[in-house]
Design a protein around this motif. Structure first.
Motif, short mmCIF file in Angstrom:
data_model
loop_
_atom_site.label_atom_id
_atom_site.label_comp_id
_atom_site.label_asym_id
_atom_site.label_seq_id
_atom_site.Cartn_x
_atom_site.Cartn_y
_atom_site.Cartn_z
N LEU A 1 0.85 -1.21 0.00
CA LEU A 1 0.00 0.00 0.00
C LEU A 1 0.87 1.25 0.00
O LEU A 1 1.89 1.29 0.68
N ASN A 2 0.44 2.28 -0.72
CA ASN A 2 1.09 3.57 -0.52
C ASN A 2 0.10 4.50 0.19
O ASN A 2 -1.08 4.15 0.37
N VAL A 3 0.57 5.67 0.60
CA VAL A 3 -0.28 6.52 1.43
C VAL A 3 -1.46 7.07 0.64
O VAL A 3 -2.56 7.23 1.19
N CYS B 1 15.03 17.03 -0.15
CA CYS B 1 14.58 17.13 -1.55
C CYS B 1 14.41 15.72 -2.14
O CYS B 1 15.39 14.98 -2.25
N PRO B 2 13.20 15.35 -2.54
CA PRO B 2 13.00 14.00 -3.06
C PRO B 2 13.68 13.78 -4.40
O PRO B 2 13.89 12.64 -4.80
N GLN C 1 6.20 12.78 -0.45
CA GLN C 1 5.03 12.61 -1.32
C GLN C 1 4.25 11.36 -0.87
O GLN C 1 4.84 10.29 -0.67
N ALA C 2 2.93 11.52 -0.82
CA ALA C 2 2.08 10.39 -0.40
C ALA C 2 2.13 9.25 -1.41
O ALA C 2 2.05 8.09 -1.05
N CYS C 3 2.28 9.60 -2.70
CA CYS C 3 2.19 8.56 -3.73
C CYS C 3 3.38 7.61 -3.72
O CYS C 3 3.26 6.48 -4.18
N THR C 4 4.51 8.06 -3.21
CA THR C 4 5.68 7.17 -3.19
C THR C 4 6.05 6.75 -1.76
O THR C 4 7.11 6.15 -1.57
N GLU D 1 3.26 9.46 -9.45
CA GLU D 1 4.60 8.89 -9.67
C GLU D 1 5.70 9.88 -9.31
O GLU D 1 6.73 9.93 -9.95
N GLU D 2 5.45 10.70 -8.30
CA GLU D 2 6.44 11.64 -7.77
C GLU D 2 7.03 12.54 -8.86
O GLU D 2 8.24 12.66 -9.02
#
Ligand code: SF4
Ligand code: SF4
Ligand code: FES
Length: 251
Positions: free
Chosen positions: A32-34, A223-224, A80-83, A64-65
Motif C-alpha cells: 500500500l502507498n499513502v 529534496c525528493p 510525497q504520499a504517492c511514493t 509517480e512523484e
C-alpha cells in the motif's frame, strides 16, 4: 482476523476553522502507498470511535512523484504520499500519522495552498523568454557541460519539501526559498535563459534573495529529487557577489 492499520489524520474543515485529529482503521495489505490509504479511508470514512466523517481532502495528480501535489508530512517527515510505501513506514505499531505541510495555508485537511512556491518562480523569472511567436530558427545551444550542470536542477517539481524544512522560510520573511534560488541558477546557466540573467541576479541580491539563507542545509536533505540545492545556493552566493561588484563599478 486480518492485520489492521491505524491512520491518524490532522484535519481542518476550512482555512479558518480549528484543526482536529481523526483516526481511521483500514485493512493492511502489502505494497500500500499513502495515497491508496487515503482512498481506502474515503471509501468508508468512519473513525475508530465509530463516527461517520467526510473523506479526507488531499491533493494528487501524477501518482509517480513528478507533480509534487501530494506532498504532506508523513510520520513527521515531509514527502510525497504517492511514493510513501506503508511497509517502509511502520515500526512496531501498525500506525501512521498524516499532517499537512506547516509552511503553507491549509485549505482543507491535508490540502494546502502552495501558491507561494510558484510566485517565487515568477519572481526569479524561471523561464527562457521568447521574443515573439514566429519561427526564428533554433535557439542558442547549451554546451555539454552546461547541460550536465542544468539537468539535475531541472528535476525540481515545486513540491515544497525544501521550503517546509527551511528555517528561514516562514510567513514573516520574504525569502524566495531554495527551490527558486536553484531555478534562478538553472536559467542563468543555460544560454536560452541568459537574456533575463541580470533580472534574476537583482532578486538574488535583494532582501528576498541569498542573504536570507542561513546555510542550515535542511533543504538538500529532504529534496525528493536529490537536487544539489546547497551547490546552487553556493553558486548563487558567488554570482550575487560578482553582480554587486559589477553594479558598484557601473558595468
Ligand atoms: S541552506 Fe538552510 S537556510 Fe538556506 S535554503 Fe537551505 S534550509 Fe534554508
Ligand atoms: S528543490 Fe526539491 S524539495 Fe524543493 S521544490 Fe524542488 S523538488 Fe521539491
Ligand atoms: S501525485 Fe504527483 S507527486 Fe504524488
Amino acid at each position: 482476523m486480518s492485520k489492521q492499520l491505524t491512520v491518524h489524520v490532522a484535519r481542518q474543515d476550512n482555512p479558518d476553522s480549528p484543526p482536529y485529529r481523526s483516526s481511521y482503521r483500514i485493512a493492511y495489505e502489502p505494497g500500500l502507498n499513502v495515497t491508496t490509504v487515503l482512498q481506502r479511508i474515503a471509501a468508508g470514512p468512519i473513525t475508530t470511535d465509530g463516527e461517520k466523517t467526510t473523506p479526507v481532502a488531499y491533493d494528487s495528480c501524477c501518482l509517480e512523484e513528478v507533480c509534487g501535489a501530494c506532498t504532506m508530512r508523513i510520520n513527521g517527515r515531509v514527502r510525497q504520499a504517492c511514493t510513501a510505501l506503508v511497509d517502509n513506514l511502520l515500526d512496531e505499531e501498525p500506525e501512521i500519522t498524516l499532517e499537512p505541510m506547516t509552511k503553507f495555508p491549509v485549505i482543507r485537511d491535508l490540502l494546502v495552498d502552495r501558491s507561494r512556491v510558484f510566485a517565487a518562480l515568477e519572481t526569479v523569472k524561471a523561464w527562457a523568454p521568447v521574443d515573439g511567436y514566429f519561427d526564428r530558427g533554433p535557439g542558442p545551444r547549451a554546451s555539454q557541460p552546461q547541460q550536465e550542470a542544468a539537468y539535475p536542477l531541472s528535476r525540481c517539481m515545486s513540491c515544497g519539501c525544501c521550503l517546509e524544512a527551511c528555517p528561514q522560510y516562514n510567513d514573516h520573511e520574504a525569502f524566495i526559498g531554495p527551490h527558486a534560488v536553484s531555478q534562478a541558477i538553472l536559467f542563468n546557466t543555460i544560454p536560452a535563459g541568459k537574456p533575463l540573467a541580470d533580472q534574476r541576479l537583482d532578486v538574488l541580491v535583494s532582501h528576498q534573495g541569498i542573504a536570507a539563507c542561513g546555510n542550515a542545509q535542511n533543504c538538500v536533505k529532504v529534496c525528493p529529487k536529490e537536487i544539489p540545492l546547497t551547490d546552487s545556493i553556493a553558486k548563487a552566493g558567488r554570482a550575487a557577489t560578482a553582480y554587486s561588484i559589477r553594479r558598484w563599478l557601473g558595468r
